[in-house]
Design an enzyme around this catalytic site. Sequence first.
Site, PDB file in Angstrom:
ATOM      1  N   GLY A  26      20.371  25.579  52.037  1.00  0.00           N
ATOM      2  CA  GLY A  26      19.219  25.533  52.937  1.00  0.00           C
ATOM      3  C   GLY A  26      19.301  26.524  54.074  1.00  0.00           C
ATOM      4  N   LEU A  27      20.400  26.489  54.782  1.00  0.00           N
ATOM      5  CA  LEU A  27      20.536  27.357  55.938  1.00  0.00           C
ATOM      6  C   LEU A  27      20.529  28.811  55.494  1.00  0.00           C
ATOM      7  CD1 LEU A  27      20.920  27.513  58.937  1.00  0.00           C
ATOM      8  CD2 LEU A  27      23.382  27.370  58.591  1.00  0.00           C
ATOM      9  N   ASP A  31      34.872  29.197   5.975  1.00  0.00           N
ATOM     10  CA  ASP A  31      34.263  28.083   6.706  1.00  0.00           C
ATOM     11  C   ASP A  31      35.248  27.417   7.665  1.00  0.00           C
ATOM     12  OD1 ASP A  31      31.898  28.597   5.531  1.00  0.00           O
ATOM     13  OD2 ASP A  31      31.620  26.646   4.606  1.00  0.00           O
ATOM     14  N   ASP A  87      20.305  17.339  55.208  1.00  0.00           N
ATOM     15  CA  ASP A  87      20.783  18.565  54.595  1.00  0.00           C
ATOM     16  C   ASP A  87      20.056  18.855  53.277  1.00  0.00           C
ATOM     17  OD1 ASP A  87      22.565  20.596  55.142  1.00  0.00           O
ATOM     18  OD2 ASP A  87      23.928  19.922  53.564  1.00  0.00           O
TER      19      ASP A  87
END
Lengths: 423, 518
Positions: free
Chosen positions: B409-410, B36, B274
């Site tokens: 995004g772009l 353990d 953006d």
Amino acid sequence: MSLDTPPTGCLHTPVLRERGQREVFCGLTGIIWLHRKMQDAFFLVVGSRTCAHLLQSAAGVMIFAEPRFGTAILEEKDLAGLADAHVELEREVERLLSRRPDIRQLFLVGSCPSEVIKLDLSRTAERLNARHGPSVRVYNYSGSGIETTFTQGEDACLAAMVPGLAETQDENLLVVGALPDVVEDQCLSLLTRMGIRNVAFLPSRRASDAPKVGENTRFILTQPFLADTAHALERRGAQRIVAPFPFGEEGTTDWLRAVAKAQGVMLETFDAVTAAPRARARKAVAAHAETLRGKTLFMFPDSQLEIPLARFLARECGMLPVEVGTPYLHRGLMEPELALLPQTMLSEGQDVDLQLDRHAALKPDLTVCGLGLANPLEAAGHATKWAIELVFTPVHFYEQAGDLAGLFSRPLRRRALLRGAAE
Amino acid sequence: MKLTLWTYEGPPHVGAMRVATAMKGVHYVLHAPQGDTYADLLFTMIERRNHRPPVTFTTFQASDLGADTATLFKRAAQGAYDRFQPQAMIVGASCTAELIQDDPGGLASTLGLPCPVVPLDLPSYSRKENFGADETLLALTRALAQPCDRTENITCNILGATALGFRHRDDVAEITSLLLQMGIAVNVAAPLDATPADLARLPAAHFNVLLYPETGESTARWLEKTHAQPFTKTIPIGAHATRDFIAEVAALAGVSPTVDEANLRLPWWSASVDSTYLTGKRVFIFGDATHAMAAARVARDEIGFDVVGLGCYNREFARPMRAAAKEYGVEALISDDYLEVEAAIIAAAPELILGTQMERHIAKRLGIACAVISAPVHVQDFPARYSPQMGFEGANVLFDTWIHPLVMGLEEHLLTMFREDFEFHDAAGPSHHGGKATPAPAQQILEPTPDAATQMIEAAQALAHALHWLPDAERELKKIPFFVRAKARRNTEKYAAEKGVTQITIETLYEAKAHYAR
């Protein structure tokens, strides 16, 4: 003392036996490498959430590469009435096998909780065998912490398979111990080139390739922790070939020589086959030995690999062992190793606090230990090597000798590097 | 019996270890079998602690069972006290020791150790890690807290931060500095870095800040009942929640709720053009209840995502989670089975998953972007740099962390516009993800993550088996970027089914697109 006196090394060294807190894994951990080796096997632990959590913590990200292991977690209602537990387990196995029809070997693995409540897994295994055999073979063994330490889990697993191996009267050679496939192939190639035929491996990659065993079988161990498996094979009439373990150039050569002798291979053939790889191994080790030579070595108990590895590090890399700890010392298997190991302090079992006190006093250059101790020791200024890597990484035989030495030189090189004083 | 491959939470004694390891001057004696001790490595490796956790395991073996495990326990407890001289000790049993029924509390009390010894009763077969931590902090507080006068200045306690907590270190620092700006000093932060002596003076604070209900709520409630300390209910994750938190604290402390927001950048980052492409991105959220619910609010109200799935693995919080999910118009997923989570994710077809280490693996397999918001986490989510989740800096961290995995995004436009181009073929994937740079085969475009795509497509096909895609339409579908293709197919088929159309043409595809345009 004449020069002919055989070296006795540590054969008669008294062993410090300790009992106290142990900082070790339990045998369940073996599942992590065994399931990679046996490609059609599933390991089903019958235990608690702790067992599942242990496997997950030890297996790290491997658990998502389609794991072929899992835990049947005992719940409160399973503890209340034992009759239930068998029915529940059989139901879980049914579901598992229907979901994974590619499974050919199923291991029911006992844990501390299942052992303490005396859940009879052998009976369940029998019942399941009757129902699913022969397409699925069900075994059981215990990987519990109360009975097994780390690599002993593999021993318990292989020993459980031995009674089920098919009988043969043929002469064959059995190489015992789970090795990475690449190492197994190298081993087979060396043996084949010496003209040794009829070689089989335990465990085999698939159930259909399982070895046969009988009175004309000779077997040799590749790992030092396989005492029960060796006994089980001897009970089947097979004879063990005595040898040191194939770590480093010397260990591998002695191991192969023992096989060659037992199989009646000519000395010239043996030399012809081993000369080139021996030279390669020596050369590869030499690069690391420069870093390791003269450094003191302290090994905490973990896997039973400690003695053969200390032998390799002392004799081939020039290290100076100051304490070699092992969770369990099986004299019968370890004799050839002990004869080669230079005089050093040996300890069996553990009281981790006392051992840490000795360690602090000795201030070794390199410490081999488990993951729970490694960072605390590093923070205290000691260079450490995690022991668990020695079980997962290919380290046996000639071509890995350099890598094996590299595992130990890397922490020392790194320390020097970070101090800006590369050696 | 329940078959488990992955567990979100460890056993309860690991929760107790998290409290003991968080504190100083506490030692935990755990009656447990050999093996353990594996739990030590969670602290030394994942959290990279430079010391051993303050836990002594009795490590009994099979041979001890017939003999006397009780004596073994007493010897371990005495030995631990002699060696470590703790200010307080906690004693308890792990799952196996629970079965052998030694009584750690009773055994320890017979030793008459010269420090408080707190027994823990953690039912291993019904409860889990978070319960263990919550219960341990409560037990320690009950045993150690002393009645005392309130501090002269306005002070509060910070409750719930533990070892192995997701960003607990930096959250405590962030909230401490926030409170300081409001003129409120921290009396005690516990359990992280607190001592037993600190717990004794918990009641001196005027109120409590509960950062992590999973690990601190029982203690907060007990302090409220016993020492009349109110506690905060808002979890300050995200800009909005942080402002609410400030208002709540200001009301409790009777101070002004004005705090300098100069360094809060999330709102402007999110408002800037953006970020427009983030609008309505489908997000699936799963983790511990506290982090998942907080993340849902940030996702919808501060970044403009569409929450398409929400859930947690800790059943203790099922009720608030269900209520929260209703607000987002989804059904809460309360499950600790990662296969169920995976199925829910496939069904929801999200573009981003916010989850734990497990969801990260699921996301990788399905080829979906993912960020980690909750424990359990691996070593990389115990970073060297300052990275809180809470407060204003936490909000900045959330924005960066969640946006990063999305195709920018772009780049998304480029992938669409130049989709036939050899450099922008679908399988190339976004430029900032490693390991995907496979050249397109000459003839046919590779389907990335065929498993996920196949699964989604099969599910869609089962829904609309009567539909037939004409080859032209099928080819047109292939031109749609891979990460929205499954959704486009599903929408088209749904649209066709609604219109009673059985043959899908290019026109059907674009009609459906117009129909579902957002």
